[in-house]
Design an enzyme around this catalytic site. Structure first.
Site, short mmCIF file in Angstrom:
data_model
loop_
_atom_site.label_atom_id
_atom_site.label_comp_id
_atom_site.label_asym_id
_atom_site.label_seq_id
_atom_site.Cartn_x
_atom_site.Cartn_y
_atom_site.Cartn_z
N GLY A 7 0.87 -1.18 0.00
CA GLY A 7 0.00 0.00 0.00
C GLY A 7 0.90 1.22 0.00
N ALA A 8 0.98 1.89 -1.14
CA ALA A 8 1.84 3.08 -1.24
C ALA A 8 0.99 4.34 -1.13
CB ALA A 8 2.62 3.06 -2.55
N GLY A 9 -0.15 4.22 -0.46
CA GLY A 9 -1.05 5.36 -0.28
C GLY A 9 -0.53 6.28 0.82
N VAL A 11 -0.78 6.37 4.20
CA VAL A 11 -0.10 5.82 5.38
C VAL A 11 1.17 5.06 4.98
CG1 VAL A 11 -0.32 4.25 7.34
CG2 VAL A 11 -2.26 5.67 6.69
N ASP A 32 2.31 -1.57 -4.50
CA ASP A 32 0.90 -1.19 -4.62
C ASP A 32 0.29 -1.89 -5.83
OD1 ASP A 32 -0.69 1.38 -3.20
OD2 ASP A 32 -1.56 0.72 -5.11
N ARG A 82 -11.32 5.20 5.83
CA ARG A 82 -12.69 5.68 6.01
C ARG A 82 -12.86 7.11 5.54
NH1 ARG A 82 -13.67 6.44 12.49
NH2 ARG A 82 -11.56 7.07 13.06
N ARG A 88 -14.47 2.64 11.45
CA ARG A 88 -13.43 1.77 10.90
C ARG A 88 -14.03 0.40 10.55
NH1 ARG A 88 -11.18 4.65 15.24
NH2 ARG A 88 -9.23 5.74 14.82
N ASN A 95 -11.68 -4.62 2.91
CA ASN A 95 -10.32 -4.80 3.41
C ASN A 95 -9.98 -6.23 3.82
OD1 ASN A 95 -9.93 -2.17 2.83
ND2 ASN A 95 -9.71 -1.43 4.91
N VAL A 118 -1.90 -2.78 9.57
CA VAL A 118 -2.36 -1.41 9.79
C VAL A 118 -3.78 -1.21 9.27
CG1 VAL A 118 -1.82 1.05 9.36
CG2 VAL A 118 0.04 -0.61 9.58
N ASP A 148 -2.83 5.68 18.96
CA ASP A 148 -3.82 6.22 19.90
C ASP A 148 -3.12 6.81 21.13
OD1 ASP A 148 -5.73 5.32 18.12
OD2 ASP A 148 -5.96 3.39 19.12
N ARG A 151 -1.79 10.16 20.30
CA ARG A 151 -2.89 11.15 20.29
C ARG A 151 -3.30 11.49 21.72
NH1 ARG A 151 -6.01 8.41 15.10
NH2 ARG A 151 -4.88 9.65 13.54
N HIS A 175 -8.96 -0.78 18.65
CA HIS A 175 -8.65 0.45 17.91
C HIS A 175 -9.93 0.94 17.22
CE1 HIS A 175 -6.45 3.35 15.61
NE2 HIS A 175 -6.77 2.78 14.46
P1 NAI Z 1 -4.93 5.07 0.78
O1 NAI Z 1 -6.17 4.89 -0.02
O2 NAI Z 1 -4.22 6.36 0.71
O3 NAI Z 1 -3.88 3.92 0.41
C1 NAI Z 1 -4.21 2.58 0.30
C2 NAI Z 1 -3.40 1.99 -0.83
O4 NAI Z 1 -3.63 0.58 -0.86
C3 NAI Z 1 -3.78 2.53 -2.20
O5 NAI Z 1 -2.66 3.11 -2.83
C4 NAI Z 1 -4.30 1.31 -2.96
O6 NAI Z 1 -3.99 1.32 -4.34
C5 NAI Z 1 -3.55 0.19 -2.22
N1 NAI Z 1 -4.16 -1.13 -2.41
C6 NAI Z 1 -5.48 -1.46 -2.41
N2 NAI Z 1 -5.60 -2.78 -2.61
C7 NAI Z 1 -4.37 -3.30 -2.72
C8 NAI Z 1 -3.86 -4.59 -2.93
N3 NAI Z 1 -4.66 -5.65 -3.05
N4 NAI Z 1 -2.51 -4.75 -2.99
C9 NAI Z 1 -1.68 -3.70 -2.88
N5 NAI Z 1 -2.11 -2.43 -2.67
C10 NAI Z 1 -3.44 -2.24 -2.60
O7 NAI Z 1 -5.32 4.72 2.31
P2 NAI Z 1 -4.50 5.11 3.62
O8 NAI Z 1 -4.98 6.40 4.14
O9 NAI Z 1 -3.06 4.91 3.35
O10 NAI Z 1 -5.03 3.99 4.65
C11 NAI Z 1 -4.70 2.64 4.45
C12 NAI Z 1 -5.38 1.77 5.50
O11 NAI Z 1 -4.83 2.04 6.79
C13 NAI Z 1 -6.90 2.02 5.64
O12 NAI Z 1 -7.57 0.79 5.83
C14 NAI Z 1 -6.99 2.88 6.88
O13 NAI Z 1 -8.24 2.78 7.51
C15 NAI Z 1 -5.89 2.27 7.72
N6 NAI Z 1 -5.37 3.10 8.79
C16 NAI Z 1 -5.08 2.46 9.97
C17 NAI Z 1 -4.55 3.16 11.03
C18 NAI Z 1 -4.23 2.43 12.29
O14 NAI Z 1 -3.93 3.07 13.30
N7 NAI Z 1 -4.25 1.11 12.31
C19 NAI Z 1 -4.31 4.62 10.94
C20 NAI Z 1 -4.62 5.18 9.65
C21 NAI Z 1 -5.14 4.43 8.62
#
Ligand code: NAI
Length: 308
Positions: A7-9, A11, A32, A82, A88, A95, A118, A148, A151, A175
Site C-alpha cells: 500500500g503506497a497510499g 499511510v 501497490d 474511512r 473503521r 479490506n 495497519v 492512539d 494522540r 482500535h
Molecule cells: P490510501 O487509499 O491512501 O492507500 C491505500 C493503498 O492501498 C492505495 O494506494 C491502494 O492502491 C492500495 N491497495 C489497495 N488494494 C491493494 C492490494 N490488493 N494490494 C496492494 N495495494 C493495494 O489509504 P490510507 O490512508 O493509506 O489507509 C490505508 C489503511 O490504513 C486504511 O484501511 C486505513 O483505515 C488504515 N489506517 C489504519 C490506522 C491504524 O492506526 N491502524 C491509521 C490510519 C489508517
C-alpha cells in the site's frame, strides 16, 4: 534489514518516509496494486535522500511479490480508508479480502517475516492474519495503540499546557472510537500522576478527545490521517529492526492474558527482534477491567463478520 510496505497510499508512503529518514534499514520496498503508483512514490522519496541525509534505498513495485522476497518485516497498509462519518468497522467488506490475499503473498516470499497490520478495522484484520496464515503469534502485530497513545499524549499536553516530552500515557483496548481505553489513571507528567494537575472533568474531556482522535482528523481532512499513523508504524519497525525491547500497546493474539482468549486486541507488549517478545499484564482496576471486557466484546462482534 529489508522492509516491505504494501500500500503506497497516504499511510504506506508516510511510513516509508519515516523509516528512511531514521536511516536504520538498508532497503524499503513499496508495493501497490495501482500501476506505477509505488514506483512514483519511491522515486519521489528517493529524491529527498540527499536533502534529508539518508542512505536507505526505497524501491517501488506494482504487485510483483517476488521483489519482496526475504523481507524481515512486512507492513500491510493496503485497503480503503474511512471517509467522514464512517466507522473503521464499515471497511471490513473490502479490506478483509485485500489483507488475506496480501498476507498470503507476502509469506510465500518471506516465510520468516514479521507482519505489522495497519489496515482497518485493524484488530479484526490482525486476527484474520492469525486465522489465515500459520505464522506464530509473536510475528503478527496490529498497529493501533501506538498511534492512539500518541494522540492521548498530544491531548494531555494540550490540557496541561506543557511540553509533550513531559507526558506519558497509554491507550489499550480495541482500535475503534468506542473500544479505546486511554489509561488516565496511569498517565503521568514528569512522573507525577496527571490527576494532580487536571480536574476529573478535564481528564474526561481528554479521554473523549482521544477516542475520537481519528474521526476528528477524518472530518478535517476528508480522509483518514497519515503522518502520525506512519510515524507510529515506523516506531514499531525500528523497535524490531534495532531490537530495542520497547513497550508499545499493540493488537496481539491473547490466550488467557487479561482474561481474554482467541482475540487480537491492544495490550502493552515488549517489541524486539522477535516481534512480540512478551505481553505485559498491567494490574487494571475494576472499571478498567470492565472497559476491557466491553471493548473485547465490540472487537468480537466485528470478528464474527469474517468469513473464515
Ligand atoms: P490510501 O487509499 O491512501 O492507500 C491505500 C493503498 O492501498 C492505495 O494506494 C491502494 O492502491 C492500495 N491497495 C489497495 N488494494 C491493494 C492490494 N490488493 N494490494 C496492494 N495495494 C493495494 O489509504 P490510507 O490512508 O493509506 O489507509 C490505508 C489503511 O490504513 C486504511 O484501511 C486505513 O483505515 C488504515 N489506517 C489504519 C490506522 C491504524 O492506526 N491502524 C491509521 C490510519 C489508517
Amino acid at each position: 534489514m529489508k522492509i516491505t510496505v504494501v500500500g503506497a497510499g497516504a499511510v504506506g508512503a508516510s511510513c516509508a518516509e519515516y523509516i528512511a529518514i531514521k536511516d536504520f534499514a538498508s532497503e524499503v520496498v513499496l508495493l501497490d496494486i495501482k500501476e506505477g503508483y509505488a514506483e512514483g512514490k519511491a522515486m519521489d522519496l528517493m529524491q529527498t535522500a540527499s536533502l534529508n541525509g539518508f542512505d536507505t534505498k526505497i524501491t517501488g513495485i506494482t504487485n510483483d511479490y517476488s521483489k519482496t522476497a526475504n523481507s524481515d518485516i512486512c507492513v500491510i497498509t493496503s485497503g480503503i480508508p474511512r471517509k467522514p462519518g464512517m466507522t473503521r468497522e464499515e471497511l471490513i467488506g473490502i479490506n478483509a479480502g485485500i489483507v488475506k490475499a496480501v498476507s498470503s503473498s507476502l509469506i510465500e516470499h518471506s516465510p520468516n517475516t514479521i507482519i505489522i497490520v495497519v489496515s482497518n478495522p485493524m484488530d479484526t484484520m490482525a486476527y484474520l492474519v492469525h486465522k489465515s496464515t500459520n505464522l506464530p503469534k509473536n510475528r503478527i502485530i496490529g498497529m493501533g495503540g501506538a498511534l492512539d497513545s500518541a494522540r492521548f499524549k498530544y491531548r494531555l499536553a494540550e490540557a496541561l499546557e506543557g511540553p509533550i516530552s513531559d507526558v506519558d500515557g497509554m491507550v489499550i483496548g480495541g482500535h475503534s472510537d468506542t473500544g479505546m481505553i486511554p489509561l488516565t489513571r496511569l498517565a503521568t507528567r514528569a512522573g507525577v500522576p496527571v490527576s494532580e494537575f487536571l480536574s476529573a472533568e478535564r481528564l474526561t474531556q481528554v479521554l473523549e478527545d482521544t477516542k475520537v482522535g481519528g474521526a476528528t482528523l477524518t472530518k478535517l481532512l476528508g480522509t483518514s490521517a497519515w503522518y502520525a499513523p506512519g510515524a507510529a508504524v515506523s516506531g514499531l519497525v525500528q523497535a524490531i529492526a534495532c531490537d530495542q525491547k520497547k513497550v508499545f500497546p499493540c493488537s496481539v493474539l491473547l490466550e488467557g492474558e487479561y482474561g481474554l482468549n482467541d482475540i487480537s486486541i491492544g495490550v502493552p507488549v515488549i517489541i524486539g527482534k522477535n516481534g512480540i517478545e512478551s505481553i505485559v499484564e498491567i494490574n487494571l482496576n475494576d472499571a478498567e477491567k470492565a472497559s476491557m471486557k466491553e471493548s473485547a466484546e465490540g472487537v468480537g462482534k466485528v470478528n464474527a463478520l469474517l468469513e473464515l
